[in-house]
Design an enzyme around this catalytic site. Structure first.
Site, PDB file in Angstrom:
ATOM      1  N   ASP A 239      -4.504 -23.949  42.272  1.00  0.00           N
ATOM      2  CA  ASP A 239      -4.949 -25.086  43.079  1.00  0.00           C
ATOM      3  C   ASP A 239      -3.870 -25.462  44.085  1.00  0.00           C
ATOM      4  OD1 ASP A 239      -7.011 -27.605  43.041  1.00  0.00           O
ATOM      5  OD2 ASP A 239      -4.970 -28.275  43.444  1.00  0.00           O
TER       6      ASP A 239
ATOM      7  N   TYR B 151       0.080 -29.211  50.923  1.00  0.00           N
ATOM      8  CA  TYR B 151       1.177 -28.892  49.991  1.00  0.00           C
ATOM      9  C   TYR B 151       2.218 -27.968  50.643  1.00  0.00           C
ATOM     10  CZ  TYR B 151      -2.134 -30.427  46.309  1.00  0.00           C
ATOM     11  OH  TYR B 151      -3.038 -31.112  45.535  1.00  0.00           O
TER      12      TYR B 151
ATOM     13  N   HIS C 268      -9.975 -33.215  51.092  1.00  0.00           N
ATOM     14  CA  HIS C 268      -8.855 -33.709  50.282  1.00  0.00           C
ATOM     15  C   HIS C 268      -8.886 -35.217  50.036  1.00  0.00           C
ATOM     16  CE1 HIS C 268      -4.483 -32.440  49.209  1.00  0.00           C
ATOM     17  NE2 HIS C 268      -4.893 -33.380  48.389  1.00  0.00           N
TER      18      HIS C 268
HETATM   19  P1  NAP Z   1       0.689 -33.314  36.395  1.00  0.00           P
HETATM   20  O1  NAP Z   1       0.207 -31.922  36.222  1.00  0.00           O
HETATM   21  O2  NAP Z   1      -0.097 -34.446  35.827  1.00  0.00           O
HETATM   22  O3  NAP Z   1       2.176 -33.467  35.826  1.00  0.00           O
HETATM   23  C1  NAP Z   1       3.227 -32.658  36.268  1.00  0.00           C
HETATM   24  C2  NAP Z   1       4.520 -33.181  35.654  1.00  0.00           C
HETATM   25  O4  NAP Z   1       4.501 -32.972  34.240  1.00  0.00           O
HETATM   26  C3  NAP Z   1       5.736 -32.499  36.203  1.00  0.00           C
HETATM   27  O5  NAP Z   1       6.778 -33.440  36.249  1.00  0.00           O
HETATM   28  C4  NAP Z   1       6.038 -31.425  35.138  1.00  0.00           C
HETATM   29  O6  NAP Z   1       7.416 -31.146  35.129  1.00  0.00           O
HETATM   30  C5  NAP Z   1       5.605 -32.129  33.868  1.00  0.00           C
HETATM   31  N1  NAP Z   1       5.073 -31.208  32.837  1.00  0.00           N
HETATM   32  C6  NAP Z   1       4.171 -30.217  32.999  1.00  0.00           C
HETATM   33  N2  NAP Z   1       3.869 -29.632  31.837  1.00  0.00           N
HETATM   34  C7  NAP Z   1       4.605 -30.247  30.893  1.00  0.00           C
HETATM   35  C8  NAP Z   1       4.738 -30.069  29.492  1.00  0.00           C
HETATM   36  N3  NAP Z   1       4.029 -29.140  28.846  1.00  0.00           N
HETATM   37  N4  NAP Z   1       5.606 -30.884  28.814  1.00  0.00           N
HETATM   38  C9  NAP Z   1       6.319 -31.832  29.472  1.00  0.00           C
HETATM   39  N5  NAP Z   1       6.240 -32.034  30.806  1.00  0.00           N
HETATM   40  C10 NAP Z   1       5.381 -31.252  31.517  1.00  0.00           C
HETATM   41  O7  NAP Z   1       0.933 -33.638  37.971  1.00  0.00           O
HETATM   42  P2  NAP Z   1       0.367 -33.152  39.340  1.00  0.00           P
HETATM   43  O8  NAP Z   1       1.098 -31.958  39.811  1.00  0.00           O
HETATM   44  O9  NAP Z   1       0.323 -34.340  40.215  1.00  0.00           O
HETATM   45  O10 NAP Z   1      -1.159 -32.725  39.054  1.00  0.00           O
HETATM   46  C11 NAP Z   1      -1.557 -31.402  38.759  1.00  0.00           C
HETATM   47  C12 NAP Z   1      -2.243 -30.747  39.965  1.00  0.00           C
HETATM   48  O11 NAP Z   1      -3.358 -31.528  40.403  1.00  0.00           O
HETATM   49  C13 NAP Z   1      -1.359 -30.690  41.230  1.00  0.00           C
HETATM   50  O12 NAP Z   1      -0.336 -29.713  41.136  1.00  0.00           O
HETATM   51  C14 NAP Z   1      -2.398 -30.442  42.291  1.00  0.00           C
HETATM   52  O13 NAP Z   1      -2.776 -29.090  42.288  1.00  0.00           O
HETATM   53  C15 NAP Z   1      -3.525 -31.349  41.808  1.00  0.00           C
HETATM   54  N6  NAP Z   1      -3.488 -32.685  42.473  1.00  0.00           N
HETATM   55  C16 NAP Z   1      -4.496 -32.991  43.351  1.00  0.00           C
HETATM   56  C17 NAP Z   1      -4.515 -34.218  43.993  1.00  0.00           C
HETATM   57  C18 NAP Z   1      -5.637 -34.539  44.925  1.00  0.00           C
HETATM   58  O14 NAP Z   1      -5.519 -35.467  45.728  1.00  0.00           O
HETATM   59  N7  NAP Z   1      -6.732 -33.812  44.866  1.00  0.00           N
HETATM   60  C19 NAP Z   1      -3.517 -35.164  43.735  1.00  0.00           C
HETATM   61  C20 NAP Z   1      -2.501 -34.843  42.823  1.00  0.00           C
HETATM   62  C21 NAP Z   1      -2.520 -33.593  42.199  1.00  0.00           C
HETATM   63  P3  NAP Z   1       8.003 -29.627  35.334  1.00  0.00           P
HETATM   64  O15 NAP Z   1       7.361 -29.046  36.555  1.00  0.00           O
HETATM   65  O16 NAP Z   1       9.462 -29.860  35.467  1.00  0.00           O
HETATM   66  O17 NAP Z   1       7.625 -28.884  34.074  1.00  0.00           O
END
Ligand code: NAP
Length: 245
Positions: free
Chosen positions: A43, A48, A106
């Site tokens: 994704d 990004y 988005h």
């Molecule tokens: P998330 O996946 O909710 O959380 C990521 C955080 O959690 C990072 O700090 C990561 O650190 C940590 N983490 C990941 N796995 C872990 C585990 N097993 N144990 C402990 N900590 C862990 O955050 P997000 O990146 O915001 O959301 C995920 C995806 O959703 C994004 O990458 C993007 O593709 C999508 N997104 C879309 C929108 C939208 O507007 N459509 C908005 C936000 C996000 P480390 O990397 O250091 O492990």
């Protein structure tokens, strides 16, 4: 549930890898690791600024193009019809691909009607396999029902989206969770309720959250740059939560 059938018949993996806030310099390696672990959905988004590195990783992995489901997103500044067509071409060229599996609006702002018509055209032309939106409320989504396969919305234990989940199910639109771990904020990984459930299954809090979403029929795209976590976040199918949990 390892794959979801979208309302146009396209199959979408129910666990993917999110690359928001992964630096350009780290993206290729992280995506390569995810593909190695077994993820088959990535994704990304124009905003990004790492589509190029995502594309490089897919090519370097040696996996056939059709085995990897690629999502990207159109940013709001391109929400006029011709701008949207041009922005899509830019994303495709950055990714180095000749089609995108899922392409999303988005944000629910601006002239998203014009942008949606552009997405419908690209879909008709076979350049996108499925189209959808992100962060649209139920009411706004109703304007864009036709051909809409996915609404990607913020969903995690502190924002469970019960109403949206029921609405999307009733309308046959897939609910995809962004920030399934609330971006690691609000003490999510040390939350006592989640820790107890995790201990009962010998799993991590992260796995419990993803499994809970998955059992509700929600697609997840956790982000991590650490190999152990990338692996942990993918291994969610060897246990089952009870209704009470
Ligand atoms: P998330 O996946 O909710 O959380 C990521 C955080 O959690 C990072 O700090 C990561 O650190 C940590 N983490 C990941 N796995 C872990 C585990 N097993 N144990 C402990 N900590 C862990 O955050 P997000 O990146 O915001 O959301 C995920 C995806 O959703 C994004 O990458 C993007 O593709 C999508 N997104 C879309 C929108 C939208 O507007 N459509 C908005 C936000 C996000 P480390 O990397 O250091 O492990």
């Amino acid at each position: 549930m390892k794959e979801m059938r979208l309302n146009n018949g396209v199959m979408m993996p129910s666990v993917g890898f999110g690359v928001y806030q992964i630096a350009k310099s780290e993206t290729k390696q992280a995506v390569l690791q995810a593909l190695e672990v077994g993820y088959r959905m990535i994704d990304t988004a124009a905003s990004y600024f790492n589509e190029r590195e995502v594309g490089e990783a897919i090519r370097e992995s040696g996996l056939p193009r059709e085995s990897v489901f690629v999502t990207s997103k159109l940013w709001v500044q391109d929400y006029e019809y011709d701008d949207a067509l041009r922005a899509f071409d830019r994303s495709l060229s950055e990714l180095g691909l000749d089609y995108i599996d899922l392409y999303l609006l988005h944000k629910p702002y601006g002239n998203y009607y014009a942008a949606w018509r552009a997405l419908e055209r690209l879909h008709r032309e076979g350049r996108i396999r499925a189209i959808g939106v992100t962060s649209f409320s139920n009411e706004r989504l109703q304007d864009l029902f036709l051909h809409n396969a996915v609404n990607q919305i913020e969903t995690h234990p502190f924002q469970q989206q019960q109403d949206a989940n029921a609405f999307l199910k009733a309308e046959g639109i897939v609910h995809e969770a962004w920030s399934p771990f609330a971006e690691g904020q609000k003490g999510v990984f040390v939350n006592p309720v989640l820790k107890d459930i995790a201990a009962a299954h010998g799993k991590s809090v992260a796995a419990v959250i993803l499994r809970w979403l998955n059992q509700r029929g929600v697609v997840v795209i956790p982000k991590s740059v650490r190999e152990d976590r990338i692996r942990e976040n993918f291994n969610i199918f060897d246990f089952r939560l009870t209704d009470a949990e």
